[in-house]
Design a protein around this motif. Structure first.
Motif, PDB file in Angstrom:
ATOM      1  N   PRO A   1      20.357  35.387  41.687  1.00 45.75           N
ATOM      2  CA  PRO A   1      20.461  36.603  42.240  1.00 45.75           C
ATOM      3  C   PRO A   1      21.916  36.844  42.969  1.00 45.75           C
ATOM      4  O   PRO A   1      22.327  35.898  43.630  1.00 45.75           O
ATOM      5  N   GLY A   2      22.704  38.128  42.837  1.00 42.83           N
ATOM      6  CA  GLY A   2      23.821  38.221  43.530  1.00 42.83           C
ATOM      7  C   GLY A   2      24.914  38.083  42.682  1.00 42.83           C
ATOM      8  O   GLY A   2      26.324  38.430  43.197  1.00 42.83           O
ATOM      9  N   LEU A   3      24.919  37.297  41.664  1.00 42.93           N
ATOM     10  CA  LEU A   3      26.058  36.686  40.947  1.00 42.93           C
ATOM     11  C   LEU A   3      26.865  37.762  40.361  1.00 42.93           C
ATOM     12  O   LEU A   3      27.975  37.884  40.513  1.00 42.93           O
ATOM     13  N   SER A   4      26.247  38.941  39.964  1.00 44.09           N
ATOM     14  CA  SER A   4      26.893  39.920  39.075  1.00 44.09           C
ATOM     15  C   SER A   4      27.766  40.721  40.193  1.00 44.09           C
ATOM     16  O   SER A   4      29.016  41.237  40.005  1.00 44.09           O
ATOM     17  N   ALA A   5      27.392  40.907  41.615  1.00 43.19           N
ATOM     18  CA  ALA A   5      28.084  41.671  42.575  1.00 43.19           C
ATOM     19  C   ALA A   5      29.414  40.791  42.727  1.00 43.19           C
ATOM     20  O   ALA A   5      30.290  41.503  42.974  1.00 43.19           O
ATOM     21  N   ARG A   6      29.090  39.457  42.845  1.00 43.17           N
ATOM     22  CA  ARG A   6      30.271  38.684  43.238  1.00 43.17           C
ATOM     23  C   ARG A   6      31.211  38.646  42.219  1.00 43.17           C
ATOM     24  O   ARG A   6      32.447  38.668  42.469  1.00 43.17           O
ATOM     25  N   ILE A   7      30.948  38.589  41.048  1.00 49.40           N
ATOM     26  CA  ILE A   7      31.686  38.757  39.838  1.00 49.40           C
ATOM     27  C   ILE A   7      32.539  40.120  39.853  1.00 49.40           C
ATOM     28  O   ILE A   7      33.958  40.001  39.725  1.00 49.40           O
ATOM     29  N   ARG A   8      31.977  41.219  40.304  1.00 49.24           N
ATOM     30  CA  ARG A   8      32.627  42.395  40.101  1.00 49.24           C
ATOM     31  C   ARG A   8      33.708  42.197  41.239  1.00 49.24           C
ATOM     32  O   ARG A   8      34.780  42.893  41.111  1.00 49.24           O
ATOM     33  N   ALA A   9      33.438  41.824  42.268  1.00 48.54           N
ATOM     34  CA  ALA A   9      34.244  41.869  43.549  1.00 48.54           C
ATOM     35  C   ALA A   9      35.427  40.954  43.227  1.00 48.54           C
ATOM     36  O   ALA A   9      36.683  41.087  43.349  1.00 48.54           O
ATOM     37  N   ASP A  10      35.180  39.855  42.603  1.00 48.97           N
ATOM     38  CA  ASP A  10      36.047  38.769  42.002  1.00 48.97           C
ATOM     39  C   ASP A  10      37.318  39.484  41.131  1.00 48.97           C
ATOM     40  O   ASP A  10      38.511  39.438  41.163  1.00 48.97           O
ATOM     41  N   VAL A  11      36.534  40.192  40.172  1.00 56.58           N
ATOM     42  CA  VAL A  11      37.480  40.766  39.094  1.00 56.58           C
ATOM     43  C   VAL A  11      38.035  42.286  39.780  1.00 56.58           C
ATOM     44  O   VAL A  11      39.409  42.235  39.659  1.00 56.58           O
ATOM     45  N   THR A  12      37.499  42.753  40.597  1.00 60.47           N
ATOM     46  CA  THR A  12      38.213  43.698  41.280  1.00 60.47           C
ATOM     47  C   THR A  12      39.504  43.291  42.112  1.00 60.47           C
ATOM     48  O   THR A  12      40.715  43.698  41.889  1.00 60.47           O
ATOM     49  N   ARG A  13      39.420  42.350  42.687  1.00 58.13           N
ATOM     50  CA  ARG A  13      40.367  41.638  43.273  1.00 58.13           C
ATOM     51  C   ARG A  13      41.731  41.184  42.243  1.00 58.13           C
ATOM     52  O   ARG A  13      42.914  41.208  42.575  1.00 58.13           O
TER      53      ARG A  13
ATOM     54  N   ASN B   1      49.092  40.032  29.556  1.00 55.27           N
ATOM     55  CA  ASN B   1      49.243  41.311  29.961  1.00 55.27           C
ATOM     56  C   ASN B   1      48.289  42.438  29.210  1.00 55.27           C
ATOM     57  O   ASN B   1      47.883  43.448  29.696  1.00 55.27           O
ATOM     58  N   ARG B   2      47.627  41.930  28.145  1.00 54.57           N
ATOM     59  CA  ARG B   2      46.850  42.828  27.375  1.00 54.57           C
ATOM     60  C   ARG B   2      45.196  42.845  27.850  1.00 54.57           C
ATOM     61  O   ARG B   2      44.436  43.681  27.557  1.00 54.57           O
ATOM     62  N   HIS B   3      44.791  41.524  28.601  1.00 51.30           N
ATOM     63  CA  HIS B   3      43.450  41.147  28.551  1.00 51.30           C
ATOM     64  C   HIS B   3      43.240  40.791  30.201  1.00 51.30           C
ATOM     65  O   HIS B   3      42.687  39.722  30.184  1.00 51.30           O
ATOM     66  N   VAL B   4      43.813  41.552  30.991  1.00 53.49           N
ATOM     67  CA  VAL B   4      43.660  41.028  32.279  1.00 53.49           C
ATOM     68  C   VAL B   4      42.130  41.275  32.750  1.00 53.49           C
ATOM     69  O   VAL B   4      41.920  40.078  33.458  1.00 53.49           O
ATOM     70  N   LEU B   5      41.501  42.067  32.473  1.00 48.16           N
ATOM     71  CA  LEU B   5      40.064  42.318  32.906  1.00 48.16           C
ATOM     72  C   LEU B   5      39.358  41.215  32.248  1.00 48.16           C
ATOM     73  O   LEU B   5      38.450  40.457  33.013  1.00 48.16           O
ATOM     74  N   ALA B   6      39.547  40.732  31.045  1.00 47.93           N
ATOM     75  CA  ALA B   6      38.556  39.843  30.326  1.00 47.93           C
ATOM     76  C   ALA B   6      38.965  38.549  30.980  1.00 47.93           C
ATOM     77  O   ALA B   6      38.043  37.551  31.212  1.00 47.93           O
ATOM     78  N   GLN B   7      40.245  38.316  31.440  1.00 52.82           N
ATOM     79  CA  GLN B   7      40.674  37.090  31.867  1.00 52.82           C
ATOM     80  C   GLN B   7      40.012  36.983  33.185  1.00 52.82           C
ATOM     81  O   GLN B   7      39.523  35.804  33.563  1.00 52.82           O
ATOM     82  N   ASN B   8      40.181  37.926  34.069  1.00 49.72           N
ATOM     83  CA  ASN B   8      39.634  37.672  35.569  1.00 49.72           C
ATOM     84  C   ASN B   8      37.934  37.570  35.296  1.00 49.72           C
ATOM     85  O   ASN B   8      37.630  36.970  36.449  1.00 49.72           O
ATOM     86  N   PHE B   9      37.546  38.324  34.523  1.00 52.10           N
ATOM     87  CA  PHE B   9      36.112  38.079  34.497  1.00 52.10           C
ATOM     88  C   PHE B   9      35.602  36.466  33.726  1.00 52.10           C
ATOM     89  O   PHE B   9      34.816  35.898  34.610  1.00 52.10           O
ATOM     90  N   GLY B  10      36.324  36.258  32.973  1.00 53.15           N
ATOM     91  CA  GLY B  10      35.993  34.817  32.333  1.00 53.15           C
ATOM     92  C   GLY B  10      36.461  33.818  33.480  1.00 53.15           C
ATOM     93  O   GLY B  10      35.641  32.676  33.704  1.00 53.15           O
TER      94      GLY B  10
END
Length: 338
Positions: free
Chosen positions: A261-273, A214-223
């Motif tokens: 190249p391009g991994l950062s954009a993929r990760i941001r899309a992943d975390v957004t989902r 509940n507290r670390h949703v952003l970090a979990q999805n990033f990782g």
């Protein structure tokens, strides 16, 4: 001294409110040939006194005390000192049903090609009552577990039992994957062994507002996103740079970290989902991440994540109108269609 079949790995940090029920459930297991290795990870509540009381009356309990270092360090310490052939995970706020260890042990003894077996769970509230509407079905077969692993964790971490040597063969848990250390572990183990879940619920899983999920949703999805990329690198025969990381660098550093190249954009899309159903994450740092994702979309690096306009309505329903208005303004500015 004969080694026990099972080492139970329990890291405790300020679990006093629920710890008695958790310990009682472990000591009441039908299968009794186990050691219970407890790391008191710098608790400041009544947890140490509860642990001492139980350790004084049951010689199967081994206690390790340390300053607060977090779950990953605690579990790796237990893996290092464990004497059992199998390691059973347990959390200090959950309840294991009496047949859990016996059922998992029987499965692993009968399936030598499997290194990990979890169970289904039943949700309970902070008070221990059944959790209304809680329904999670974990895949049972090894093939289904491997398929599910591509998008999410297919096992409930505190429910699993693992072969100690298989766990040690991958080096245990990795420091960089704080808050998603289990998912990273499954992604490394799946290429060495089979994993499955028993079809019956053998763990009562307690939900609370203070849980990591509940507290670390952003970090979990990033990782989780980085862990999937790291596995793809290993499968392609390339080095996994995260092996030596103590923590994950910022998302914008991932292209250079992996040399791709391009991994950062993929990760941001992943975390957004991954955060679209978390109003707290969306009302905090999540909005800045979505802004960056929308800029990626404008630059045609990735397609837009679907359903972002529906997220605006969800934020309003969950009493986050300011966050909803900010997201709506960002979507309008980037001309994202409904």
């Amino acid at each position: 001294m004969t080694s026990p079949r099972i080492s139970v790995a329990l890291s405790v940090y300020n679990n006093a409110a629920y710890l008695t029920a958790a310990l009682d459930s472990i000591l009441a297991q039908c299968f009794a040939d186990f050691e219970l290795v407890i790391v008191d990870d710098g608790s400041t509540d009544a947890s140490p006194a509860i642990i001492d009381r139980y350790a004084a009356r049951d010689p199967r309990i081994r206690v390790i005390r340390q300053a607060n270092q977090g779950l990953i360090t605690s579990l790796n310490h237990i893996i290092d000192v464990a004497r059992g052939e199998y390691i059973a995970r347990m959390d200090g706020d959950d309840i294991a049903l009496p047949e859990r260890f016996a059922r998992q042990l029987a499965f692993l003894d009968a399936h030598s090609d499997h290194g990990v077996v979890g169970t289904q769970i039943r949700g309970i509230t902070e008070s221990g009552a059944p959790r209304p509407g809680h329904k999670v079905e974990y895949p049972t077969s090894s093939d289904a577990v491997a398929e599910t692993l591509a998008s999410r964790s297919p096992l409930c971490h505190p429910s699993v039992m693992m072969r100690r040597e298989v766990l040690r063969s991958v080096g245990g848990y990795r420091a960089a994957y704080r808050h998603c250390e289990d998912y990273d572990l499954w992604l490394r183990l799946v290429d060495r062994t089979r994993m499955a879940n028993l079809p019956d619920p053998l763990l009562l899983y307690r939900a609370s507002a203070t849980q990591v999920s509940n507290r670390h949703v952003l970090a979990q999805n990033f990782g989780a996103s980085v862990a999937r990329i790291a596995r793809a690198e290993r499968l392609a025969g390339r080095p996994d740079p995260t092996d030596d990381w103590d923590s994950l660098p910022p998302i914008e550093a991932m292209d250079s970290a992996f040399g791709r190249p391009g991994l950062s954009a993929r990760i941001r899309a992943d975390v957004t989902r991954g955060i679209l159903f978390s109003p707290d994450a969306l009302a905090g740092e999540g909005l800045s991440l979505i802004d960056a994702h929308l800029e990626d979309v404008r630059q045609q690096r990735v397609p837009p994540v679907p359903a972002l306009w529906r997220t605006v309505a969800r934020l309003v329903r969950h009493h986050r109108p300011v966050a909803g208005l900010r997201l709506a303004a960002a979507l309008a500015a980037h001309a994202v269609r409904r």
